[in-house]
Design an enzyme around this catalytic site. Structure first.
Site, PDB file in Angstrom:
ATOM      1  N   ARG A  90     -18.390   7.745   8.842  1.00  0.00           N
ATOM      2  CA  ARG A  90     -18.584   6.194   8.662  1.00  0.00           C
ATOM      3  C   ARG A  90     -17.668   5.568   9.400  1.00  0.00           C
ATOM      4  NH1 ARG A  90     -18.848   6.389   2.065  1.00  0.00           N
ATOM      5  NH2 ARG A  90     -21.006   6.453   1.599  1.00  0.00           N
ATOM      6  N   LYS A 123     -12.560   0.015   5.305  1.00  0.00           N
ATOM      7  CA  LYS A 123     -11.900   1.481   5.161  1.00  0.00           C
ATOM      8  C   LYS A 123     -13.305   2.461   4.784  1.00  0.00           C
ATOM      9  CE  LYS A 123     -10.668   4.021   1.706  1.00  0.00           C
ATOM     10  NZ  LYS A 123     -11.678   4.577   0.484  1.00  0.00           N
ATOM     11  N   HIS A 174       0.907 -11.723   1.695  1.00  0.00           N
ATOM     12  CA  HIS A 174      -0.169 -10.988   0.968  1.00  0.00           C
ATOM     13  C   HIS A 174      -1.031 -11.816   0.036  1.00  0.00           C
ATOM     14  CE1 HIS A 174      -1.421  -6.634   0.193  1.00  0.00           C
ATOM     15  NE2 HIS A 174      -2.332  -7.428   0.079  1.00  0.00           N
ATOM     16  N   ASN A 187     -19.085   2.315  11.368  1.00  0.00           N
ATOM     17  CA  ASN A 187     -18.384   0.880  11.359  1.00  0.00           C
ATOM     18  C   ASN A 187     -18.017   0.341  12.648  1.00  0.00           C
ATOM     19  OD1 ASN A 187     -18.803   1.373   8.699  1.00  0.00           O
ATOM     20  ND2 ASN A 187     -16.882   1.742   7.948  1.00  0.00           N
ATOM     21  N   ILE A 238     -12.144  -5.418   8.610  1.00  0.00           N
ATOM     22  CA  ILE A 238     -11.310  -4.343   8.587  1.00  0.00           C
ATOM     23  C   ILE A 238     -11.714  -3.273   7.500  1.00  0.00           C
ATOM     24  CG2 ILE A 238      -8.913  -5.134   9.289  1.00  0.00           C
ATOM     25  CD1 ILE A 238      -8.376  -6.141   6.492  1.00  0.00           C
ATOM     26  N   LEU A 245     -17.280  -4.779   2.979  1.00  0.00           N
ATOM     27  CA  LEU A 245     -18.584  -3.965   2.432  1.00  0.00           C
ATOM     28  C   LEU A 245     -18.684  -4.210   1.105  1.00  0.00           C
ATOM     29  CD1 LEU A 245     -18.073  -0.775   4.698  1.00  0.00           C
ATOM     30  CD2 LEU A 245     -19.747  -2.477   5.097  1.00  0.00           C
ATOM     31  N   TYR A 299       0.957  -1.188   0.110  1.00  0.00           N
ATOM     32  CA  TYR A 299       0.079   0.008  -0.075  1.00  0.00           C
ATOM     33  C   TYR A 299       0.753   1.397   0.017  1.00  0.00           C
ATOM     34  CZ  TYR A 299      -3.619  -3.287   1.561  1.00  0.00           C
ATOM     35  OH  TYR A 299      -4.446  -4.369   1.855  1.00  0.00           O
TER      36      TYR A 299
HETATM   37  N1  LIG Z   1      -5.319  -8.897   1.988  1.00  0.00           N
HETATM   38  C1  LIG Z   1      -5.699  -8.258   0.774  1.00  0.00           C
HETATM   39  O1  LIG Z   1      -5.528  -8.646  -0.584  1.00  0.00           O
HETATM   40  C2  LIG Z   1      -6.662  -7.149   0.492  1.00  0.00           C
HETATM   41  C3  LIG Z   1      -7.291  -6.466  -0.559  1.00  0.00           C
HETATM   42  C4  LIG Z   1      -8.146  -5.451  -0.243  1.00  0.00           C
HETATM   43  C5  LIG Z   1      -8.537  -4.678   0.832  1.00  0.00           C
HETATM   44  N2  LIG Z   1      -7.749  -5.127   1.854  1.00  0.00           N
HETATM   45  C6  LIG Z   1      -7.702  -4.559   3.129  1.00  0.00           C
HETATM   46  O2  LIG Z   1      -9.294  -4.462   3.677  1.00  0.00           O
HETATM   47  C7  LIG Z   1      -9.488  -3.134   3.610  1.00  0.00           C
HETATM   48  C8  LIG Z   1     -11.039  -2.959   3.477  1.00  0.00           C
HETATM   49  O3  LIG Z   1     -11.415  -3.205   2.017  1.00  0.00           O
HETATM   50  P1  LIG Z   1     -11.689  -2.447   0.983  1.00  0.00           P
HETATM   51  O4  LIG Z   1     -11.098  -0.985   1.392  1.00  0.00           O
HETATM   52  O5  LIG Z   1     -11.163  -3.033  -0.290  1.00  0.00           O
HETATM   53  O6  LIG Z   1     -13.353  -2.452   1.143  1.00  0.00           O
HETATM   54  P2  LIG Z   1     -14.526  -2.020   1.956  1.00  0.00           P
HETATM   55  O7  LIG Z   1     -13.911  -1.608   3.274  1.00  0.00           O
HETATM   56  O8  LIG Z   1     -15.505  -3.029   1.833  1.00  0.00           O
HETATM   57  O9  LIG Z   1     -15.321  -0.838   1.438  1.00  0.00           O
HETATM   58  C9  LIG Z   1     -14.501   0.547   1.316  1.00  0.00           C
HETATM   59  C10 LIG Z   1     -15.717   1.496   0.461  1.00  0.00           C
HETATM   60  O10 LIG Z   1     -16.824   1.284   1.035  1.00  0.00           O
HETATM   61  C11 LIG Z   1     -17.212   2.741   1.538  1.00  0.00           C
HETATM   62  N3  LIG Z   1     -17.676   3.065   2.943  1.00  0.00           N
HETATM   63  C12 LIG Z   1     -16.843   2.580   4.252  1.00  0.00           C
HETATM   64  N4  LIG Z   1     -17.761   2.516   5.096  1.00  0.00           N
HETATM   65  C13 LIG Z   1     -19.215   2.682   4.613  1.00  0.00           C
HETATM   66  C14 LIG Z   1     -20.409   2.637   5.308  1.00  0.00           C
HETATM   67  N5  LIG Z   1     -20.457   2.756   6.415  1.00  0.00           N
HETATM   68  N6  LIG Z   1     -21.429   3.137   4.281  1.00  0.00           N
HETATM   69  C15 LIG Z   1     -21.191   2.765   2.926  1.00  0.00           C
HETATM   70  N7  LIG Z   1     -20.083   3.171   2.398  1.00  0.00           N
HETATM   71  C16 LIG Z   1     -19.020   2.742   3.137  1.00  0.00           C
HETATM   72  C17 LIG Z   1     -15.845   3.650   1.476  1.00  0.00           C
HETATM   73  O11 LIG Z   1     -16.027   4.887   1.070  1.00  0.00           O
HETATM   74  P3  LIG Z   1     -15.476   6.321   1.547  1.00  0.00           P
HETATM   75  O12 LIG Z   1     -14.100   5.950   2.003  1.00  0.00           O
HETATM   76  O13 LIG Z   1     -15.560   7.229   0.790  1.00  0.00           O
HETATM   77  O14 LIG Z   1     -16.078   6.484   3.168  1.00  0.00           O
HETATM   78  C18 LIG Z   1     -15.088   2.909   0.466  1.00  0.00           C
HETATM   79  O15 LIG Z   1     -15.451   3.265  -0.868  1.00  0.00           O
HETATM   80  C19 LIG Z   1      -8.457  -2.441   3.072  1.00  0.00           C
HETATM   81  O16 LIG Z   1      -8.590  -1.171   3.315  1.00  0.00           O
HETATM   82  C20 LIG Z   1      -7.292  -3.142   3.199  1.00  0.00           C
HETATM   83  O17 LIG Z   1      -6.901  -2.903   4.622  1.00  0.00           O
HETATM   84  C21 LIG Z   1      -6.839  -6.240   2.100  1.00  0.00           C
END
Ligand SMILES: NC(=O)c1ccc[n+]([C@@H]2O[C@H](COP(=O)([O-])OP(=O)(O)OC[C@H]3O[C@@H](n4cnc5c(N)ncnc54)[C@H](OP(=O)(O)O)[C@@H]3O)[C@@H](O)[C@H]2O)c1
Length: 282
Positions: A230, A224, A102, A234, A222, A184, A45
């Site tokens: 938000r 984001k 990863h 969360n 986790i 999410l 990242y």
């Molecule tokens: N190990 C891996 O390969 C891998 C891959 C992907 C992700 N990850 C980890 O998982 C974390 C989370 O995954 P992600 O960022 O892909 O997706 P996520 O947490 O499922 O979704 C994030 C998105 O949802 C929005 N959001 C957040 N809270 C919300 C709520 N309460 N209501 C409506 N929308 C909401 C955010 O917008 P805003 O920011 O505009 O609020 C953002 O666009 C990452 O940050 C990372 O640390 C790991």
């Protein structure tokens, strides 16, 4: 939330993927201020330094759970140790709470020896919980056979429309805790009908229903967000219980083709800075 070794991991953490380096320190400081005690980052990242800056600025280094991950281009026994030291330096901690491979990156063929390197670092006291991410049953089986030890945690993509029942069942059978990334579905799964219906019934938001669906089933999450409101929402998602019928209705949304991330069997990107830049991840 405890893994199989009895180590307690805060069940709701804060994800930092695609938070640009210049915004990361502020976002992590805000998350810590709101009460998050678990931060998820990765070498890929390119914001570990800024996560470390936030930990140092708030005096929280060593006091909150921090997970980081090894890039594909750093796999291999010796390379993993070098990369681990670099992450530790950027985060400014002596011990990394959780260090994950990863991706299995099976095309390179290094994940077994990389797993052995992580176990050695754990034995040396440098990692509290060594784990993996994006490992399918075939990869988990291979490291268990090779090292005799299953990881305590597998961080995988899980959200209502892609909830990976097969991988979750394998993890459960082997005592491996599932940590849901993209919990999410990038914010897209919260408009699904069983989710909005449950939100109305419990007087909570759809995002809170999805996160409670995870945590009630024992998964670490986790989510984001760049927005304080938000982030707060969360973190405050544990104050109600979904019924078994509501959980089953959300489980039933599963579609094996609704993944928002890559297929671990074929993901072969190096995760170098140039690679991540070209792919628009940083
Ligand atoms: N190990 C891996 O390969 C891998 C891959 C992907 C992700 N990850 C980890 O998982 C974390 C989370 O995954 P992600 O960022 O892909 O997706 P996520 O947490 O499922 O979704 C994030 C998105 O949802 C929005 N959001 C957040 N809270 C919300 C709520 N309460 N209501 C409506 N929308 C909401 C955010 O917008 P805003 O920011 O505009 O609020 C953002 O666009 C990452 O940050 C990372 O640390 C790991």
């Amino acid at each position: 939330m405890c893994d199989k070794t009895g180590t307690s991991i805060p069940q709701i953490g804060f994800g930092t993927f695609q938070i640009p380096p210049e915004d990361t320190q502020r976002a992590v400081e805000e998350a810590l201020e709101l009460g998050y005690r678990h931060i998820d980052t990765a070498a890929a990242y390119y914001n570990e330094q800024q996560v470390g800056d936030a930990l140092r600025a708030t005096g929280m280094a060593g006091k909150v759970w921090v997970t980081t991950k090894l890039r594909n281009c750093d796999q291999g026994y010796d390379a993993a140790r070098v990369a681990f030291d670099e992450s530790r330096r950027k985060l400014g901690v002596d011990v990394i709470d959780m260090y994950l491979i990863h991706w299995p990156f099976p095309a390179a063929g290094f994940y077994r020896e990389t797993w052995r390197a992580l176990l050695k670092l754990r034995d040396e006291g440098a990692i509290r919980v060594p784990g993996v991410s994006n490992f399918l049953p075939e990869h988990l089986r291979a490291i268990i056979e090779d090292s005799g030890e299953a990881p305590a945690v597998n961080q995988i993509e899980v959200h209502p429309r892609f909830n990976q029942p097969g991988v979750r069942a394998f993890c459960k059978a082997h005592g491996i805790a599932v940590e849901a990334y993209s919990p999410l579905g990038h914010g897209r799964d919260i408009a699904s009908e069983p989710v909005t219906k449950a939100a109305e019934a419990h007087g909570v938001t759809p995002g809170q229903v999805v996160l409670r669906w995870h945590t009630q089933e024992g998964r670490i999450v986790i989510p984001k967000s760049k927005h304080a409101e938000r982030m707060r929402e969360n973190l405050a998602s544990a104050g109600f219980d979904l019924t078994a019928a509501e959980i089953a209705a959300i489980d039933a949304l599963d579609d094996p083709h609704a993944n928002v991330s890559s297929d671990p069997a074929t993901f072969t990107h190096s995760q170098s800075w140039a690679d991540q830049h070209v792919r628009g991840n940083i």
